[in-house]
Write an enzyme that holds these catalytic residues in place. Structure first.
Site, short mmCIF file in Angstrom:
data_model
loop_
_atom_site.label_atom_id
_atom_site.label_comp_id
_atom_site.label_asym_id
_atom_site.label_seq_id
_atom_site.Cartn_x
_atom_site.Cartn_y
_atom_site.Cartn_z
CD GLU A 118 -2.91 -1.08 2.34
OE1 GLU A 118 -4.05 -0.58 2.25
OE2 GLU A 118 -2.45 -1.56 3.41
CD GLU A 161 -3.50 -6.26 3.52
OE1 GLU A 161 -2.83 -5.23 3.61
OE2 GLU A 161 -3.57 -6.94 2.47
#
Length: 263
Positions: A119, A139
């Site tokens: 990210e 995730e």
């Protein structure tokens, strides 16, 4: 200027280029809960020093840019909605600080860029990667999704590819990352920082005012409402039974047993 340290970040400044290094190599540069405030403080420092024109964000050592959030620390977080929401707001503010910085921020990716590390790559203006770099957003295996990645990755790498990476948790190579537009150059591991600095010098030679205005125009698509929606969605997941099971399974080194349970 002499090197400066803020939390896990080392800041080196020379010739108008600030290099921010995530400096936890023994932990694969995993991101602690305090990292996001430290990142904002470091960016504010270099934005206001009157000399820095370009920022390079990298990780210490050869193994990792950042392997993502410090999951062991997740287990110690307040399970209440207030604590979880505060953490999400803090992390989102870190990504926003990169995107909204008037300075061009270049990711120099060495090794693993997973979860929050991937990210961070998405948040930077562009990225250069070592041939050994590996990217992924795993995730879902923890009962979560990448909050910033879910709103930025579709624009950077396309919606189907973003969905694929989030849904599967698959890791991709540096060359595959180049093909999908996640990074803009791939170089030999020993050349990474030299090439990143050469790229930074090229950017720094241009008008800082023009670059700041151009960056603001190109990043205008994500507004505060998108950040707010992501914060609430991830807070909900953070408080779910599946997230608790995912973190327990990670700490206990076993496969998770997800039941699809909510809070």
């Amino acid at each position: 200027m002499a090197p400066h340290r803020i939390g896990d970040l080392t800041i080196d400044r020379a010739d108008g280029i600030a290099t921010l290094t995530i400096d936890r190599p023994a932990k694969l540069n995993a991101l602690t809960n305090a990292f996001w405030a430290d990142l904002r403080a470091a960016l504010t420092m270099v934005e206001t020093d009157g000399q820095t024109r370009v920022v390079i964000l990298t990780g210490a050592g050869e193994k990792a840019f950042s392997a993502g959030g410090d999951i062991g620390g997740f287990a110690d977080m307040d399970d209440g909605q207030t604590g979880m929401r505060a953490f999400q707001i803090d992390a989102m503010a870190g990504f926003a600080a990169i995107e909204r910085s008037p300075l061009t921020v270049i990711a120099a990716v060495n090794g693993y860029a997973l979860g929050g590390g991937c990210e961070l790559t998405l948040a930077c203006d562009f990225a250069i990667a070592s041939e050994t770099a590996t990217f992924g957003m795993p995730e879902a295996a923890l009962g979560l999704i990448p909050g910033f990645g879910a709103i930025r990755a579709p624009e950077v790498i396309g919606r189907p590819m973003a969905k694929y990476l989030v849904a599967t948790g698959d890791r991709i190579s540096a060359l595959r990352a180049l093909e999908i537009g996640l990074v803009q150059a791939v170089v030999a591991p020993g050349d990474l920082m030299d090439e990143a600095r050469a790229l930074a010098r090229k950017v720094a030679a241009n008008s800082p005012y023009a670059l700041a205005v151009g960056k603001r125009l190109m990043n205008r698509q994500i507004d505060q409402a998108a950040f707010d929606y992501s914060i609430e969605a991830i807070t909900m997941l953070q408080c779910s039974d599946d997230r608790a099971e995912g973190v327990r399974a990670f700490v206990e080194r076993r496969a998770p047993r997800f039941g699809g349970g909510k809070a």
